[in-house]
Design an enzyme around this catalytic site. Structure first.
Site, short mmCIF file in Angstrom:
data_model
loop_
_atom_site.label_atom_id
_atom_site.label_comp_id
_atom_site.label_asym_id
_atom_site.label_seq_id
_atom_site.Cartn_x
_atom_site.Cartn_y
_atom_site.Cartn_z
N CYS A 148 0.83 -1.20 0.00
CA CYS A 148 0.00 0.00 0.00
C CYS A 148 0.87 1.25 0.00
O CYS A 148 1.38 1.67 1.05
CB CYS A 148 -0.90 -0.02 1.23
SG CYS A 148 -1.88 1.48 1.36
N CYS A 151 -0.29 4.17 2.17
CA CYS A 151 -0.08 4.01 3.63
C CYS A 151 1.39 4.24 3.98
O CYS A 151 1.72 4.87 4.97
CB CYS A 151 -0.43 2.61 4.12
SG CYS A 151 -1.83 1.85 3.36
N ASP A 152 2.28 3.64 3.18
CA ASP A 152 3.69 3.56 3.58
C ASP A 152 4.63 4.48 2.81
O ASP A 152 5.78 4.66 3.20
CB ASP A 152 4.18 2.10 3.42
CG ASP A 152 3.35 1.14 4.24
OD1 ASP A 152 2.83 1.56 5.29
OD2 ASP A 152 3.20 -0.03 3.82
#
Ligand code: NAP
Length: 336
Positions: A148, A151-152
C-alpha cells in the site's frame, strides 16, 4: 470488538441476537447496503472486518467518486459512509467473522467474540492484495516490502523504490511514490501495460519513473530491512541486482472468501458465484462488491452493487414474510 452507537445492548450481552440482515464487510458495498437496508427498517448488523472501511482506508485522495469535485480522502469517504449507515440504524461492530453456517436457518454468523443469527446475509468482504510468493517477501513485509503506497509511501523518502505490476494500481502507486522516492523502477512481466491510458501517460512523463519490461522480481536481499532486489528477465533468465530501499507489490487482489468455502458456490477464481442479480447459491445469502466483481472494482461500482443487493434482500424478506403469513392463515382455516 467495539460497537459505535449503543443502540443494541444485545450485541454486548452475549446472547444470540436475531437480525433481519447481517452485512459482512465494510467497504463501499457494505456501507451502502447498510444505508439502504436500515432505511427500509430492516434490523441490520454490519460486521466491519479487521480493516473497518476496507481498501479505501489505505488510499489517499479519491478523485473519481462522484459528488466530490475536489476529491476526498479515502478514510474520510468511508467514515462518512459509515456515519450515514449508522444514522438510519445500522449497528456496526468492529469485529471479524470467523465462521458462518448457511446450512441452518436462521443463518449463524460467528465473530471472534459473539454469535449472531440472521434471516438474510449480505457478503461484502471484498478482496485482498496478491503476494508475489517469493523468498524474503514475508520476512521483509513491513521492513521494506509494502502492499500500500498510500499508507507507507512517506516512509520511503529519498529511497530507490521498486514497484511490481502493470495495472492501474501499480502506475498510480508509482506516480504517488515519486513524490517521496529518489527513483522509481516499475518491474512488469510483459512489454505492455494493462493500466488505463491516462495513468500510463502520467507515468511515462514522470522523469523519476523507469520501466523494466519482461521482468519479474526473483529475490529480496537485506539484513534488518531491504537493501536490494534481484530482477530476472523472463525471456533469457538473466538476473540483475538492483539497489532498492522499498518494494511495493501491486499485482492485483484475491477475493476474501475463505470462510465461505463449502458454504456456497465460488467460481474458479474463488470469487462468489452469483445466481440471480445479487443472490448466491444459497437462498437468503446475497453478495455485493469486489467479492464477486473482479472486473470493475471501483468504489462507485461496489457501492452500486451494495445498493442493488440491499434492494434484493428487502424484496426477498418481504416475499418470504408474505408466504409465511399465507401459510399461517391457510393452516388456520384448514384447522378451523
Ligand atoms: P490488475 O488490473 O489485475 O493488474 C495486475 C497487474 O499485476 C497486471 O499488470 C499483471 O500482469 C501483474 N501481475 C499479476 N500477477 C503477477 C505476478 N505474480 N507477478 C508479476 N506481476 C503480476 O490489478 P490492479 O492494478 O490492482 O487493478 C485492479 C482493478 O482496480 C482494475 O480494474 C483497475 O482498473 C482498478 N483500479 C482503478 C484505479 C483508478 O481508476 N484510479 C486505480 C487502481 C485500480 P499482466 O498485465 O501481465 O496480467
Amino acid at each position: 470488538m467495539s460497537k459505535t452507537d449503543g443502540k443494541d445492548e444485545s450485541v454486548k450481552s452475549g446472547k444470540v441476537s436475531l437480525y433481519d440482515v447481517i452485512i459482512v464487510g465494510s467497504g463501499p458495498a457494505g456501507y451502502t447496503a447498510g444505508i439502504y437496508t436500515s432505511r427500509a427498517r430492516l434490523k441490520t448488523l454490519l460486521v466491519t472486518g479487521t480493516l473497518p472501511g476496507g481498501q479505501l482506508m489505505t488510499t489517499s485522495e479519491v478523485e473519481n467518486y462522484p459528488g466530490f469535485p475536489n476529491g476526498i480522502f479515502g478514510p474520510e469517504l468511508m467514515m462518512n459512509m459509515r456515519q450515514q449507515a449508522e444514522r438510519f440504524g445500522t449497528i456496526a461492530v468492529d469485529d471479524e467473522v470467523i465462521q458462518v453456517d448457511f446450512k441452518q436457518r436462521p443463518f449463524k454468523i460467528t465473530t471472534s467474540s459473539e454469535v449472531f443469527e440472521s434471516k438474510a446475509v449480505l457478503i461484502c468482504t471484498g478482496a485482498s492484495p496478491r503476494k508475489l510468493g517469493i523468498k524474503g517477501e514475508q520476512m521483509f513485509a513491513g521492513r521494506g516490502v509494502s502492499y500500500c503506497a498510500t499508507c507507507d509511501g512517506p516512509f520511503f523518502k529519498g529511497e530507490d523504490i521498486v514497484v511490481v505490476g502493470g495495472g492501474d494500481t501499480a502506475l498510480e502507486e508509482a506516480t504517488f511514490l515519486s513524490k517521496f522516492g529518489k527513483s522509481i523502477k516499475i518491474v512488469h512481466r510483459r512489454d505492455s501495460l494493462r493500466a488505463s491510458k491516462i495513468l500510463q501517460d502520467k507515468a511515462f512523463e514522470n522523469p523519476k519513473i523507469e520501466f523494466l519490461w519482461n521482468s519479474v522480481v526473483s529475490d529480496i536481499i537485506g539484513d534488518k530491512k531491504i537493501a536490494s532486489i534481484v530482477v530476472r528477465d523472463v525471456y533469457n533468465g538473466k538476473e540483475q541486482k538492483i539497489h532498492a530501499g522499498g518494494l511495493f507489490v501491486a499485482i492485483g487482489h484475491d477475493p476474501n472468501t475463505g470462510i465461505f468455502t463449502g458454504q456456497l458456490e465460488l467460481d474458479d477464481k474463488g470469487y462468489i458465484a452469483l445466481k440471480n442479480n445479487s443472490l448466491t447459491s444459497v437462498e437468503g445469502v446475497f453478495a455485493a462488491g469486489d467479492v464477486h466483481d473482479y472486473r470493475y472494482r471501483q468504489a462507485i461500482t461496489a457501492g452500486g452493487f451494495g445498493c442493488m443487493a440491499a434492494l434484493d434482500v428487502e424484496k426477498w424478506l418481504t416475499e418470504r414474510k408474505h408466504s409465511e403469513n399465507k401459510a399461517i392463515s391457510s393452516s388456520f382455516y384448514s384447522n378451523a
